[in-house]
Design an enzyme around this catalytic site. Structure first.
Site, PDB file in Angstrom:
ATOM      1  N   ILE A 158      28.252  36.334  33.582  1.00  0.00           N
ATOM      2  CA  ILE A 158      27.049  35.613  33.158  1.00  0.00           C
ATOM      3  C   ILE A 158      25.764  36.257  33.717  1.00  0.00           C
ATOM      4  CG2 ILE A 158      26.868  33.947  35.062  1.00  0.00           C
ATOM      5  CD1 ILE A 158      26.583  31.740  32.930  1.00  0.00           C
ATOM      6  N   ASN A 217      35.856  41.012  45.405  1.00  0.00           N
ATOM      7  CA  ASN A 217      35.306  40.477  46.644  1.00  0.00           C
ATOM      8  C   ASN A 217      36.287  39.459  47.204  1.00  0.00           C
ATOM      9  OD1 ASN A 217      32.899  41.958  46.378  1.00  0.00           O
ATOM     10  ND2 ASN A 217      32.029  40.406  45.028  1.00  0.00           N
ATOM     11  N   VAL A 276      33.225  32.900  43.828  1.00  0.00           N
ATOM     12  CA  VAL A 276      34.131  32.061  43.027  1.00  0.00           C
ATOM     13  C   VAL A 276      35.543  32.276  43.561  1.00  0.00           C
ATOM     14  CG1 VAL A 276      35.081  31.583  40.736  1.00  0.00           C
ATOM     15  CG2 VAL A 276      32.662  32.189  40.972  1.00  0.00           C
ATOM     16  N   HIS A 312      39.476  37.582  40.915  1.00  0.00           N
ATOM     17  CA  HIS A 312      38.883  38.295  39.776  1.00  0.00           C
ATOM     18  C   HIS A 312      38.548  39.724  40.173  1.00  0.00           C
ATOM     19  CE1 HIS A 312      35.701  36.180  41.978  1.00  0.00           C
ATOM     20  NE2 HIS A 312      34.896  37.180  41.682  1.00  0.00           N
ATOM     21  N   HIS A 335      35.916  42.732  39.088  1.00  0.00           N
ATOM     22  CA  HIS A 335      34.727  43.099  38.327  1.00  0.00           C
ATOM     23  C   HIS A 335      34.949  44.496  37.744  1.00  0.00           C
ATOM     24  CE1 HIS A 335      31.924  40.100  40.315  1.00  0.00           C
ATOM     25  NE2 HIS A 335      32.872  40.155  41.223  1.00  0.00           N
TER      26      HIS A 335
HETATM   27  P1  5GP Z   1      32.123  37.040  43.156  1.00  0.00           P
HETATM   28  O1  5GP Z   1      30.790  36.975  43.815  1.00  0.00           O
HETATM   29  O2  5GP Z   1      32.959  35.820  43.503  1.00  0.00           O
HETATM   30  O3  5GP Z   1      32.862  38.313  43.356  1.00  0.00           O
HETATM   31  O4  5GP Z   1      31.844  37.008  41.589  1.00  0.00           O
HETATM   32  C1  5GP Z   1      31.725  35.863  40.819  1.00  0.00           C
HETATM   33  C2  5GP Z   1      31.088  36.280  39.535  1.00  0.00           C
HETATM   34  O5  5GP Z   1      31.244  35.245  38.603  1.00  0.00           O
HETATM   35  C3  5GP Z   1      29.581  36.548  39.648  1.00  0.00           C
HETATM   36  O6  5GP Z   1      29.318  37.895  39.255  1.00  0.00           O
HETATM   37  C4  5GP Z   1      28.959  35.526  38.707  1.00  0.00           C
HETATM   38  O7  5GP Z   1      27.856  36.042  37.986  1.00  0.00           O
HETATM   39  C5  5GP Z   1      30.117  35.179  37.783  1.00  0.00           C
HETATM   40  N1  5GP Z   1      30.064  33.829  37.253  1.00  0.00           N
HETATM   41  C6  5GP Z   1      29.877  32.672  37.966  1.00  0.00           C
HETATM   42  N2  5GP Z   1      29.915  31.611  37.151  1.00  0.00           N
HETATM   43  C7  5GP Z   1      30.136  32.100  35.899  1.00  0.00           C
HETATM   44  C8  5GP Z   1      30.268  31.466  34.616  1.00  0.00           C
HETATM   45  O8  5GP Z   1      30.213  30.248  34.461  1.00  0.00           O
HETATM   46  N3  5GP Z   1      30.477  32.295  33.551  1.00  0.00           N
HETATM   47  C9  5GP Z   1      30.558  33.648  33.682  1.00  0.00           C
HETATM   48  N4  5GP Z   1      30.748  34.351  32.552  1.00  0.00           N
HETATM   49  N5  5GP Z   1      30.438  34.277  34.865  1.00  0.00           N
HETATM   50  C10 5GP Z   1      30.226  33.509  35.962  1.00  0.00           C
END
Ligand code: 5GP
Ligand code: ZN
Length: 113
Positions: A31, A83, A92, A96, A98
């Site tokens: 997003i 991460n 989150v 996942h 990236h």
């Molecule tokens: P983290 O920081 O946990 O490695 O990455 C979480 C990712 O999830 C972030 O890059 C953030 O932009 C993405 N993200 C969080 N909420 C949503 C959502 O509701 N939809 C989408 N498509 N991405 C999300």
């Protein structure tokens, strides 16, 4: 998991832009993209992060991410990031990877993402 954002995406309760799906994995556009192409690949089962995942799931996740990058035409290269936990700045808590690419990325791997 009831209030996990990515489980909600998997259930269709939060909309997402699908890039790929099979029986075990789902991929969608981030997003808040940090590169021209920024895709998230997640397992369909709720696992917190890489520290909690088993070998088969991790292997499948990274293998799938590389195939998706290939299918996106990222033949000049790409970066896979996952991460983990507080110091890893995981926001989150659903495993996942990236996929970042579509343009030249920086050499600094200790950036925001
Ligand atoms: P983290 O920081 O946990 O490695 O990455 C979480 C990712 O999830 C972030 O890059 C953030 O932009 C993405 N993200 C969080 N909420 C949503 C959502 O509701 N939809 C989408 N498509 N991405 C999300
Ligand atoms: Zn989840």
């Amino acid at each position: 998991m009831d209030n996990c954002i990515f489980c909600k995406i998997l259930r269709g309760e939060i909309p997402s832009t699908k890039v790929y799906e099979d029986e075990k994995y789902y991929a969608f556009r981030d997003i808040n993209p940090q590169a021209k192409e920024h895709i998230l690949v997640i397992p369909k089962c709720h696992v917190k992060n890489v520290a909690q995942a088993d070998e088969a799931l991790l292997g499948g996740l990274f293998y799938t991410a590389a195939r998706i990058a290939e299918n996106l035409g990222l033949n000049e290269g790409f970066r896979l990031i996952t991460n983990c936990g507080k110091h890893g700045a995981q926001s989150v808590e659903h495993l996942h990877v990236h996929i970042l690419g579509g343009e030249q990325l920086g050499e600094d791997m200790n950036g925001k993402r």
